[in-house]
Design a protein around this motif. Structure first.
Motif, PDB file in Angstrom:
ATOM      1  N   TRP A  46      59.980  -5.557  38.733  1.00 33.39           N
ATOM      2  CA  TRP A  46      59.726  -4.547  37.709  1.00 33.39           C
ATOM      3  C   TRP A  46      58.346  -4.724  37.073  1.00 33.39           C
ATOM      4  O   TRP A  46      57.959  -3.978  36.197  1.00 33.39           O
TER       5      TRP A  46
ATOM      6  N   GLN B 244      55.101  -2.564  47.011  1.00 26.52           N
ATOM      7  CA  GLN B 244      54.012  -1.895  47.713  1.00 26.52           C
ATOM      8  C   GLN B 244      53.102  -2.869  48.453  1.00 26.52           C
ATOM      9  O   GLN B 244      52.145  -2.455  49.076  1.00 26.52           O
TER      10      GLN B 244
ATOM     11  N   VAL C   4      63.824 -11.602  31.956  1.00 29.39           N
ATOM     12  CA  VAL C   4      64.128 -11.664  33.388  1.00 29.39           C
ATOM     13  C   VAL C   4      65.460 -10.978  33.696  1.00 29.39           C
ATOM     14  O   VAL C   4      65.505 -10.036  34.476  1.00 29.39           O
TER      15      VAL C   4
ATOM     16  N   PRO D 170      65.549  -6.943  32.380  1.00 30.46           N
ATOM     17  CA  PRO D 170      64.771  -6.044  33.244  1.00 30.46           C
ATOM     18  C   PRO D 170      65.170  -6.149  34.706  1.00 30.46           C
ATOM     19  O   PRO D 170      65.048  -5.174  35.449  1.00 30.46           O
ATOM     20  N   GLY D 171      65.689  -7.311  35.125  1.00 29.77           N
ATOM     21  CA  GLY D 171      66.060  -7.494  36.522  1.00 29.77           C
ATOM     22  C   GLY D 171      67.268  -6.676  36.932  1.00 29.77           C
ATOM     23  O   GLY D 171      67.399  -6.293  38.084  1.00 29.77           O
TER      24      GLY D 171
ATOM     25  N   PRO E  96      59.984   3.227  37.888  1.00 31.75           N
ATOM     26  CA  PRO E  96      59.115   3.581  39.016  1.00 31.75           C
ATOM     27  C   PRO E  96      59.115   2.529  40.120  1.00 31.75           C
ATOM     28  O   PRO E  96      58.806   2.834  41.257  1.00 31.75           O
ATOM     29  N   TRP E  97      59.479   1.270  39.791  1.00 29.43           N
ATOM     30  CA  TRP E  97      59.416   0.235  40.826  1.00 29.43           C
ATOM     31  C   TRP E  97      60.595   0.302  41.775  1.00 29.43           C
ATOM     32  O   TRP E  97      60.628  -0.350  42.783  1.00 29.43           O
TER      33      TRP E  97
ATOM     34  N   GLU F  36      63.073   4.537  44.948  1.00 34.42           N
ATOM     35  CA  GLU F  36      63.817   4.875  46.167  1.00 34.42           C
ATOM     36  C   GLU F  36      65.294   4.537  46.048  1.00 34.42           C
ATOM     37  O   GLU F  36      66.113   5.042  46.790  1.00 34.42           O
TER      38      GLU F  36
ATOM     39  N   VAL G 103      54.589   7.550  42.375  1.00 31.70           N
ATOM     40  CA  VAL G 103      55.017   6.151  42.445  1.00 31.70           C
ATOM     41  C   VAL G 103      53.979   5.316  43.161  1.00 31.70           C
ATOM     42  O   VAL G 103      53.637   4.216  42.757  1.00 31.70           O
ATOM     43  N   ALA G 104      53.435   5.857  44.252  1.00 33.20           N
ATOM     44  CA  ALA G 104      52.489   5.082  45.059  1.00 33.20           C
ATOM     45  C   ALA G 104      51.171   4.863  44.330  1.00 33.20           C
ATOM     46  O   ALA G 104      50.515   3.848  44.498  1.00 33.20           O
ATOM     47  N   ALA G 105      50.793   5.820  43.473  1.00 34.88           N
ATOM     48  CA  ALA G 105      49.470   5.741  42.833  1.00 34.88           C
ATOM     49  C   ALA G 105      49.408   4.648  41.768  1.00 34.88           C
ATOM     50  O   ALA G 105      50.397   4.178  41.304  1.00 34.88           O
TER      51      ALA G 105
END
Lengths: 298, 345
Positions: free
Chosen positions: A115, A159, B234, B237-238, B313-314, B317, B343-345
């Motif tokens: 994250w 990524q 940890v 958020p994990g 965003p991480w 998918e 997401v990729a940007a």
């Protein structure tokens, strides 16, 4: 083939001089009679017994051994993630217990926080130790640049390629300025090419900063290529068979891998590791034939 | 990669086929329902009398068993009297699709029969409020407790045996008790939703928390994180992405307790509406109300799924596991591509 390596010191005076110099340096980590035993149904089983060695400042030590010799257990104890049953470890002369930021760790499985972006991963340790965000970010950015990932500072781990992830993990461990860095088969999951790259790259990094490294691997070539000294473990229970001083001169290059001294060292390690102290291994396959006569491949 | 085989084991289907099947998922049951409603030979066990003829107890408009109708007519024919005329019909509790669709619209416009009764939208709003507060209260306690149980063996051993026991007790069994303690209005209904959700929630959240990879925690420890920091920096958020998915599933469970909860004390909300309409024999309204619950549930899940994509965003998918098929139908391709690029940007 019977290639017995003579004592390295006698063989090359410059090698002896190099190790004499190394032993003059301060001892960063001292491991004394470390043992680890597990309780099982058939009583206690010893995984490690009588492990003692010293790591000097800016030394790169590799730990090798056959599977099941407890090399991972050893490094986990050193990093404070597992507890020893007996013995002691001293960091700069002071006993340590439990995990702490003075001992960094790089795992085989990257263990990046998914994250957090690259920069946020690297600044994690600094944040935990109470640095405010902006100074932590500045310092972390330096380390991201050092491992050559400046362009990816804001990327998420998913990524990145495996090699890049491991570089972030190294930067994250080093950003904390640990006294010693433990690496548990960090390149084992990478493909051969990336692994070779990462090895050269680690040597370069190690030369530029004040860090002592203990590196666990099962790859003998990797050990000879990287290490000053190699701690060879045997099984049942895990114990130190020999601490090999690697005579290959520095700076190391990949071309040295075909030099006689490199190959001789590797052979010596092989003979230590594959010495018949286990009874289960068979020399070759039984001669059962499943093909036609005249259909030979050799 | 997509294959040409429709039934390949653990292989994705092409988007075209996935979409086709997603449409079929709704078309098939709807088609069955339409067939039963519009094709007289499929079922239609009753006859609606149009002209009573000579049968003395037939009244025009009455529904009667097909066998009885035929038997009476045979008797009339034997006696030489006038025959009754009728048309095959389904029972009143199975209205045709078009009537239910019309009811979806007219139920909102039709004023209640009694001035004291709520309109449909008022009933719905009350149901949503009961769900909301029941689920919020449950989450406010259940999520932190679940995270503690999943992180510290101490809390796990202290809580989970009791929770395991309690979750087998059916929430509606506490109805009478809830009324005795909390009165007859919304409080006992919220309590039923709470009881139905909370105990499952603690276990589900604890399990999800335990699934966090241990090496992440170890890595944080070697970086100097304290216990408190391990939990908040940890563990939380994990697992937050998986927790979000859990919450979406649990919210669905909360809806399943709604009807029982609303029958506790004074019947209220959508349940009151359904009961009242059934009493008036407006079965199309009953179906419309049941469908509204499904639409609200599916709609809120889709919305939450979309929000999740932006929140995490991480792991974009991994979002929208359940509803992704449907989402693909409703969200234009360009918007989806834009989201992926973001997401990729």
């Amino acid at each position: 083939m019977n290639l017995v390596l003579p004592s390295y010191r006698e063989q090359a005076p410059e090698v002896a001089a190099r190790f004499a110099k190394l032993y003059e340096r301060a001892v960063v980590l001292e491991v004394k009679e470390l043992a680890r035993r597990f309780a099982s149904d058939e009583g206690t089983v010893a995984a490690l017994e009588g492990i003692s060695f010293r790591a000097h400042r800016r030394e790169l030590i590799c730990v090798i051994g056959p599977s099941g010799c407890g090399k991972s257990t050893l490094i986990r104890i050193l990093a404070g993630l597992d507890e020893q049953s007996d013995g002691q470890m001293l960091l700069d002369g002071k006993p340590v217990r439990g995990p702490g930021p003075d001992r960094g760790m790089v795992f085989q499985g990257y263990t990046l926080f998914p994250w957090r972006t690259v920069i946020q991963n690297v600044m994690f340790g600094l944040e935990m130790r109470g640095h405010d965000r902006s100074t932590a970010e500045l310092e972390a950015m330096e380390w991201v640049e050092i491992v050559g990932l400046g362009r990816f500072a804001n990327a998420y781990p998913y990524q990145l390629s495996g090699g890049m992830k491991q570089r972030v993990a190294i930067a994250r461990a080093l950003a904390n300025r640990p006294r010693i860095l433990f690496m548990d088969e960090p390149f084992a999951a990478l493909d051969a090419q990336t692994r070779a790259q990462m090895q050269s790259y680690l040597l370069q990094l190690w030369k530029q900063i004040d860090i002592t490294i203990v590196f666990v691997t099962h790859d003998l070539e990797e050990a000879v290529y990287l290490a000053d000294r190699i701690v060879v473990l045997g099984t049942h229970p895990g114990h130190i068979k020999e601490i090999v001083e690697v005579p290959v001169p520095r700076p190391r290059t990949r071309e040295q891998m075909i030099s006689p001294v490199f190959i001789a060292t590797k052979k010596h390690l092989e003979s230590l590791i594959h010495a018949r102290d286990t009874d289960t291994e068979t020399e070759s396959l039984p001669p059962i034939r499943m093909t036609q006569v005249g259909d030979e491949v050799e | 990669m997509a294959t040409a085989d429709w039934f390949a084991v653990r292989k994705p289907l092409s988007p075209k086929r996935s979409n086709l099947l997603a449409v079929l998922a709704f078309v098939l049951p709807l088609g069955t329902w339409s067939a039963v409603s519009y094709l007289p030979f499929v079922w239609h066990p009753l006859v609606e009398v149009q002209k009573p003829g000579s049968v003395d107890y037939f009244v025009s408009g009455m529904l009667i068993d097909k066998e009885e109708f035929v038997a009476q007519n045979r008797k009339a024919a034997a006696a030489g009297h006038a025959l009754a005329v009728g048309e095959p019909r389904n029972p009143i509790y199975l209205p045709a699709p078009h009537r239910v669709v019309r009811a979806l619209y007219t139920a909102f416009l039709a004023p209640p029969r009694l001035p004291t009764e709520p309109w449909l939208h008022q009933s719905l709003w009350q149901s949503i409020q009961v769900i909301f507060w029941g689920f919020m209260l449950s989450s406010a306690l259940g999520v932190p407790l679940g995270i503690l149980c999943g992180t510290f063996a101490f809390f796990s051993k202290l809580q989970e045996p009791f929770v395991e026991f309690f979750r087998y007790l059916p929430a509606p069994a506490f109805g009478a008790l809830a009324v005795a303690v909390l009165g007859i209005y919304d409080a006992p209904k919220i309590a039923i939703i709470f009881i139905g959700t909370f105990f499952q929630q603690v276990l589900v959240v604890a399990n999800t928390t335990r699934k966090l990879e241990l090496p992440l925690i170890e890595a944080a420890q070697t970086l100097g994180a304290s216990k408190r920091q391990l939990v908040f920096k940890v563990v939380v958020p994990g697992v937050i992405v998986d927790l979000y998915t859990d919450m979406r599933i649990l919210l669905g469970w909360a809806w399943t307790y709604l009807i029982v909860a609303e029958m506790v004390g004074t019947t209220s909300g959508i349940t009151y509406f359904i009961n009242q309409q059934a009493r008036y024999r407006n079965y199309e309204n009953v179906y419309a109300a049941i469908m509204l619950i499904g639409l609200i549930g599916l709609g809120s899940d889709l919305v939450l799924g979309r929000i999740g994509r932006h929140l995490f965003p991480w792991r974009a998918e991994a979002q929208g596991a359940g509803a992704s098929n449907l989402l693909r139908l409703f969200v234009p391709k360009r918007a989806r591509r834009r989201a992926a690029a973001g997401v990729a940007a």
